[in-house]
Design a protein around this motif. Sequence first.
Motif, PDB file in Angstrom:
ATOM      1  N   TYR A  70      36.286   7.979 -67.402  1.00 27.07           N
ATOM      2  CA  TYR A  70      35.223   8.322 -68.332  1.00 27.07           C
ATOM      3  C   TYR A  70      35.803   9.285 -69.365  1.00 27.07           C
ATOM      4  CZ  TYR A  70      32.346   6.693 -64.444  1.00 27.07           C
ATOM      5  OH  TYR A  70      31.802   5.952 -63.423  1.00 27.07           O
ATOM      6  N   TYR A  71      35.282   9.190 -70.596  1.00 25.15           N
ATOM      7  CA  TYR A  71      35.740  10.057 -71.670  1.00 25.15           C
ATOM      8  C   TYR A  71      34.563  10.515 -72.518  1.00 25.15           C
ATOM      9  CZ  TYR A  71      40.313   8.035 -70.606  1.00 25.15           C
ATOM     10  OH  TYR A  71      41.462   7.625 -69.974  1.00 25.15           O
ATOM     11  N   ALA A  72      34.652  11.746 -72.985  1.00 29.98           N
ATOM     12  CA  ALA A  72      33.707  12.221 -73.981  1.00 29.98           C
ATOM     13  C   ALA A  72      34.001  11.535 -75.309  1.00 29.98           C
ATOM     14  CB  ALA A  72      33.831  13.730 -74.135  1.00 29.98           C
ATOM     15  N   ASP A  73      32.985  11.365 -76.124  1.00 34.99           N
ATOM     16  CA  ASP A  73      33.172  10.705 -77.418  1.00 34.99           C
ATOM     17  C   ASP A  73      34.192  11.456 -78.275  1.00 34.99           C
ATOM     18  OD1 ASP A  73      29.685   9.687 -77.845  1.00 34.99           O
ATOM     19  OD2 ASP A  73      31.355   8.753 -76.762  1.00 34.99           O
ATOM     20  N   SER A  74      34.254  12.759 -78.118  1.00 39.66           N
ATOM     21  CA  SER A  74      35.141  13.580 -78.950  1.00 39.66           C
ATOM     22  C   SER A  74      36.625  13.304 -78.694  1.00 39.66           C
ATOM     23  CB  SER A  74      34.850  15.054 -78.732  1.00 39.66           C
ATOM     24  OG  SER A  74      35.023  15.406 -77.369  1.00 39.66           O
ATOM     25  N   VAL A  75      36.955  12.686 -77.540  1.00 40.31           N
ATOM     26  CA  VAL A  75      38.366  12.461 -77.213  1.00 40.31           C
ATOM     27  C   VAL A  75      38.680  10.989 -76.974  1.00 40.31           C
ATOM     28  CG1 VAL A  75      38.501  14.759 -76.182  1.00 40.31           C
ATOM     29  CG2 VAL A  75      38.154  12.761 -74.709  1.00 40.31           C
ATOM     30  N   LYS A  76      37.664  10.137 -76.989  1.00 45.72           N
ATOM     31  CA  LYS A  76      37.861   8.715 -76.692  1.00 45.72           C
ATOM     32  C   LYS A  76      38.842   8.104 -77.693  1.00 45.72           C
ATOM     33  CE  LYS A  76      34.165   7.025 -75.090  1.00 45.72           C
ATOM     34  NZ  LYS A  76      32.783   6.494 -74.961  1.00 45.72           N
ATOM     35  N   GLY A  77      39.794   7.369 -77.171  1.00 49.93           N
ATOM     36  CA  GLY A  77      40.809   6.761 -78.015  1.00 49.93           C
ATOM     37  C   GLY A  77      42.014   7.644 -78.273  1.00 49.93           C
ATOM     38  N   ARG A  78      41.913   8.928 -77.955  1.00 53.69           N
ATOM     39  CA  ARG A  78      43.044   9.851 -78.158  1.00 53.69           C
ATOM     40  C   ARG A  78      43.599  10.373 -76.831  1.00 53.69           C
ATOM     41  NH1 ARG A  78      42.193  14.633 -80.620  1.00 53.69           N
ATOM     42  NH2 ARG A  78      40.016  14.797 -79.941  1.00 53.69           N
ATOM     43  N   ASN A 123      29.701  14.226 -66.151  1.00 54.75           N
ATOM     44  CA  ASN A 123      29.715  15.261 -67.170  1.00 54.75           C
ATOM     45  C   ASN A 123      28.810  16.448 -66.822  1.00 54.75           C
ATOM     46  OD1 ASN A 123      30.667  16.337 -69.531  1.00 54.75           O
ATOM     47  ND2 ASN A 123      29.337  15.145 -70.863  1.00 54.75           N
ATOM     48  N   THR A 169      44.026  10.083 -72.537  1.00 55.45           N
ATOM     49  CA  THR A 169      44.078   9.127 -71.438  1.00 55.45           C
ATOM     50  C   THR A 169      44.261   9.875 -70.126  1.00 55.45           C
ATOM     51  OG1 THR A 169      45.100   7.463 -72.868  1.00 55.45           O
ATOM     52  CG2 THR A 169      45.239   7.108 -70.498  1.00 55.45           C
ATOM     53  N   SER A 176      36.871  14.352 -69.666  1.00 55.01           N
ATOM     54  CA  SER A 176      37.323  13.133 -69.005  1.00 55.01           C
ATOM     55  C   SER A 176      37.179  13.275 -67.493  1.00 55.01           C
ATOM     56  CB  SER A 176      38.782  12.829 -69.360  1.00 55.01           C
ATOM     57  OG  SER A 176      39.181  11.590 -68.822  1.00 55.01           O
TER      58      SER A 176
END
Length: 125
Positions: free
Chosen positions: A59-67, A107, A69, A49
Motif C-alpha cells: 500500500y502507498y500514500a498518494d504522495s509517494v505512489k510511483g516514487r 494507514n 517502493t 507505505s
Amino acid sequence: QVQLEESGGGWVQPGGSLSLSCRASLPISTIYQVGWYRQAPGKGREGISCLELHDDTAYYADSVKGRFTISRDSAKNTVFLEMNGLKAEDTAVYYCTATFKRIADWNDQSEYDYWGQGTQVTVSL
C-alpha cells in the motif's frame, strides 16, 4: 515482541534516491504487516507505505505512489523502502512500524504495536 531498527537515512538533493532499511529482531515471517511512516517538522505522523508479509500486498500514500517502493528480504529479516525522485517535501524522520495482527486500516498508526527510533531524511540543495 519485536525490535525494529531503521537505517539508510541521510541528505540527498532533489530528484535523488535513498533506500531505507528496517531490520527486525526476529523472523519477519512471524510479523503480519510492516509499515513506514514519516513525520516532518511541525507536522503529524503520516503513513506512506505498508507491506503485508503473508502475500506481499503493498500500500502507498498518494504522495509517494510511483516514487517509493516497499519490499523485503526475509533472509535478512529486513523490509526496505526505496525512494526515488525525492522532493523537499519528503524531508522528515522516517519510522518503521509493525504489527502481528491483521488490521483494518494500514494507514491508522494506532493499529501498530511496535515502532523503531526513526531515521532522518533531508532533501535539499
